[in-house]
Design an enzyme around this catalytic site. Structure first.
Site, PDB file in Angstrom:
ATOM      1  N   LYS A 112       0.844  -1.238  -0.033  1.00 26.14           N
ATOM      2  CA  LYS A 112      -0.078  -0.087  -0.097  1.00 26.14           C
ATOM      3  C   LYS A 112       0.940   1.372   0.019  1.00 26.14           C
ATOM      4  O   LYS A 112       0.504   2.194  -0.576  1.00 26.14           O
ATOM      5  CB  LYS A 112      -1.033   0.056   1.208  1.00 26.14           C
ATOM      6  CG  LYS A 112      -2.012  -0.886   1.102  1.00 26.14           C
ATOM      7  CD  LYS A 112      -3.036  -0.938   1.907  1.00 26.14           C
ATOM      8  CE  LYS A 112      -4.342  -1.887   1.548  1.00 26.14           C
ATOM      9  NZ  LYS A 112      -5.541  -1.960   2.417  1.00 26.14           N
ATOM     10  N   LYS A 193      -4.508 -10.376  -6.044  1.00 29.66           N
ATOM     11  CA  LYS A 193      -5.843 -10.559  -5.029  1.00 29.66           C
ATOM     12  C   LYS A 193      -7.034  -9.378  -5.657  1.00 29.66           C
ATOM     13  O   LYS A 193      -7.120  -8.338  -5.775  1.00 29.66           O
ATOM     14  CB  LYS A 193      -5.542 -10.266  -3.811  1.00 29.66           C
ATOM     15  CG  LYS A 193      -6.563 -10.476  -2.596  1.00 29.66           C
ATOM     16  CD  LYS A 193      -6.128 -10.036  -1.395  1.00 29.66           C
ATOM     17  CE  LYS A 193      -6.520  -8.525  -1.169  1.00 29.66           C
ATOM     18  NZ  LYS A 193      -7.300  -8.151   0.009  1.00 29.66           N
ATOM     19  N   LYS A 196     -11.238  -4.337  -2.868  1.00 35.03           N
ATOM     20  CA  LYS A 196     -12.219  -3.424  -3.022  1.00 35.03           C
ATOM     21  C   LYS A 196     -11.546  -2.305  -3.870  1.00 35.03           C
ATOM     22  O   LYS A 196     -12.394  -1.433  -4.678  1.00 35.03           O
ATOM     23  CB  LYS A 196     -12.809  -2.927  -1.831  1.00 35.03           C
ATOM     24  CG  LYS A 196     -13.592  -3.869  -1.006  1.00 35.03           C
ATOM     25  CD  LYS A 196     -14.056  -3.037   0.271  1.00 35.03           C
ATOM     26  CE  LYS A 196     -13.761  -3.955   1.362  1.00 35.03           C
ATOM     27  NZ  LYS A 196     -12.322  -3.606   2.164  1.00 35.03           N
TER      28      LYS A 196
HETATM   29  N1  AQP Z   1      -9.625 -11.584  -2.522  1.00 35.85           N
HETATM   30  C1  AQP Z   1     -10.161 -12.141  -1.523  1.00 35.85           C
HETATM   31  N2  AQP Z   1      -9.996 -13.492  -1.267  1.00 35.85           N
HETATM   32  C2  AQP Z   1     -10.389 -13.972  -0.044  1.00 35.85           C
HETATM   33  N3  AQP Z   1     -10.488 -13.080   1.189  1.00 35.85           N
HETATM   34  C3  AQP Z   1     -10.627 -11.871   0.911  1.00 35.85           C
HETATM   35  N4  AQP Z   1     -10.566 -10.736   1.808  1.00 35.85           N
HETATM   36  C4  AQP Z   1     -10.395  -9.736   0.954  1.00 35.85           C
HETATM   37  N5  AQP Z   1     -10.026  -9.824  -0.104  1.00 35.85           N
HETATM   38  C5  AQP Z   1     -10.243 -11.227  -0.232  1.00 35.85           C
HETATM   39  C6  AQP Z   1     -11.033 -11.163   2.891  1.00 35.85           C
HETATM   40  O1  AQP Z   1     -12.261 -10.043   3.555  1.00 35.85           O
HETATM   41  C7  AQP Z   1     -12.022  -9.406   4.770  1.00 35.85           C
HETATM   42  C8  AQP Z   1     -11.862  -7.976   4.680  1.00 35.85           C
HETATM   43  O2  AQP Z   1     -10.889  -7.620   4.152  1.00 35.85           O
HETATM   44  P1  AQP Z   1     -10.680  -5.949   4.313  1.00 35.85           P
HETATM   45  O3  AQP Z   1     -11.680  -5.088   3.781  1.00 35.85           O
HETATM   46  O4  AQP Z   1     -10.526  -5.778   5.916  1.00 35.85           O
HETATM   47  O5  AQP Z   1      -9.315  -5.774   3.644  1.00 35.85           O
HETATM   48  P2  AQP Z   1      -8.587  -6.235   2.702  1.00 35.85           P
HETATM   49  O6  AQP Z   1      -8.108  -7.779   2.815  1.00 35.85           O
HETATM   50  O7  AQP Z   1      -7.543  -5.291   2.210  1.00 35.85           O
HETATM   51  O8  AQP Z   1      -9.608  -6.336   1.428  1.00 35.85           O
HETATM   52  P3  AQP Z   1      -9.937  -5.634   0.162  1.00 35.85           P
HETATM   53  O9  AQP Z   1     -10.950  -5.702  -0.377  1.00 35.85           O
HETATM   54  O10 AQP Z   1      -8.776  -5.779  -0.824  1.00 35.85           O
HETATM   55  O11 AQP Z   1      -9.909  -4.206   0.592  1.00 35.85           O
HETATM   56  P4  AQP Z   1      -9.031  -2.982   0.376  1.00 35.85           P
HETATM   57  O12 AQP Z   1      -8.963  -2.873  -1.169  1.00 35.85           O
HETATM   58  O13 AQP Z   1      -9.735  -1.691   0.785  1.00 35.85           O
HETATM   59  O14 AQP Z   1      -7.821  -3.073   0.782  1.00 35.85           O
HETATM   60  C9  AQP Z   1     -10.509 -10.122   5.439  1.00 35.85           C
HETATM   61  O15 AQP Z   1     -10.845 -11.285   6.187  1.00 35.85           O
HETATM   62  C10 AQP Z   1      -9.922 -10.374   4.273  1.00 35.85           C
HETATM   63  O16 AQP Z   1      -8.876 -11.439   4.565  1.00 35.85           O
END
Ligand code: AQP
Length: 328
Positions: A112, A193, A196
């Site tokens: 990040k 991965k 969001k």
């Molecule tokens: N691609 C994924 N596959 C499986 N699990 C996932 N998680 C996120 N992406 C995947 C799981 O969702 C939960 C919440 O995640 P988060 O919002 O706290 O942050 P993150 O892991 O950084 O998710 P994002 O969607 O990638 O958000 P941004 O883009 O905002 O950083 C966690 O349990 C995570 O493992």
């Protein structure tokens, strides 16, 4: 004693099928075997800039999606992190025992930070706040997707370090990954991965995407140059589609292999899209009901916060006493 579960999702955008399969659907399965607390982690969200009006809306949307996915508010607490002030308080207390080197090594921080012109201190402290979320409630079990395992290891190291310095204080939490769907990849680029915050309309299927949009995104998913599914020679895009199908249907590995071996990619995508649309249909229907009921969401959030605050206050008091900080 039932284990206490803690997990959270950042309200940083529209929740996608990675969040659903990696976290939410696993929470729903585990909730009745445990004492669960599920958080909308808005303090984590602001470690990167969020447009304030949009963040306010996403907090509510994320909470409603939790409930629509099947989190039962009569049994599980659904908490907006910033409404329980002890999350931030414990974070500071833990920051003081966290070696800087541990934080600088975190893969998510490095990824990040590499995308930012200037890095806020909050981004570095992100895993300490996550440790605070978990340790605040003395959680035994943390169901997350695979990308969070490094942060969970840091939480355990931190709990161990604190306990070693100040005496037994924190419960040691275990990580729980889903059997299938722990890491869903982007549809446009299956080496990354699903996220969001990644730009591009073909990257992620949102839980609330209408069926036509879901179908369009999946039909455009990146595969490889082969014409049909071959389990002996399979690229990451095809593997990802099969994982999504398996996670939504609950089929065994054998069933998947028998059904899809030799299938043309167009038919594979259509079958996967059908499974995703069918899997999300009840969630979308319930979301519409929940958001149509005035006051319901606010009531659930207020009741949940009131339910967990005494436990949070008890832990912070104990930590302050252990550290010698003044407690009135
Ligand atoms: N691609 C994924 N596959 C499986 N699990 C996932 N998680 C996120 N992406 C995947 C799981 O969702 C939960 C919440 O995640 P988060 O919002 O706290 O942050 P993150 O892991 O950084 O998710 P994002 O969607 O990638 O958000 P941004 O883009 O905002 O950083 C966690 O349990 C995570 O493992």
């Amino acid at each position: 004693m039932k284990p206490r579960i803690l997990s959270g999702i950042q309200p940083t955008g529209s929740l996608h099928i990675g969040n659903y399969l990696g976290a939410l659907s696993n929470w729903v399965k585990l909730q009745y075997e445990s004492e669960p607390i599920f958080c909308i982690v808005d303090l984590h969200a602001i470690t990167l800039y969020q447009e304030p009006a949009e963040l306010r809306e996403k907090i509510r949307q994320t909470a409603a999606v939790f409930l629509a996915a099947g989190i039962d508010p009569a049994h599980s607490s659904v908490v907006v992190q910033s409404t329980v002030k002890e999350h931030a308080e414990l974070c500071w207390l833990l920051t003081c025992v966290t070696p800087l080197g541990w934080l600088e090594r975190m893969t998510q921080f490095k990824d990040k930070a590499a995308k930012q012109e200037s890095i806020g201190d909050g981004l570095l402290q992100y895993p300490v706040l996550m440790a605070a979320d978990i340790l605040l409630y003395q959680a035994n079990l943390v169901p997350v997707g695979e990308d969070q395992t490094q942060h969970l290891e840091l939480t355990r190291d931190l709990a161990q370090r604190f306990n070693a310095i100040y005496g037994e204080t924190f419960t040691m939490p275990e990580t729980r990954l889903p059997a299938v769907g722990a890491r869903i990849m982007g549809l446009d680029d299956p080496t990354k991965k699903m996220s969001k915050s990644t730009e591009g309309s073909g990257h992620a299927v949102a839980i609330l995407d209408p069926p036509a949009v879901i179908r369009k995104k999946i039909m455009r998913a990146t595969t490889d140059s082969l014409p049909h599914v071959d389990f002996e020679n399979m690229g990451p895009g095809v593997q990802n589609l099969l994982t999504i199908h398996q996670a939504f249907t609950g089929w065994s590995g054998d069933q998947i292999r028998r059904h899809f071996q030799g299938m043309r990619y167009g038919d594979l995508k259509k079958t996967v899209a059908d499974a995703v649309v069918a899997g999300l249909e009840p969630v979308q229907k319930k979301y519409a009901e929940i958001t149509a009921e005035p006051g319901y969401l606010d009531r659930v959030l207020a009741e949940s916060a009131a339910r967990v605050r005494p436990l949070a206050a008890q832990t912070v008091r104990l930590v302050k006493e252990r550290m010698g900080v003044y407690t009135a």
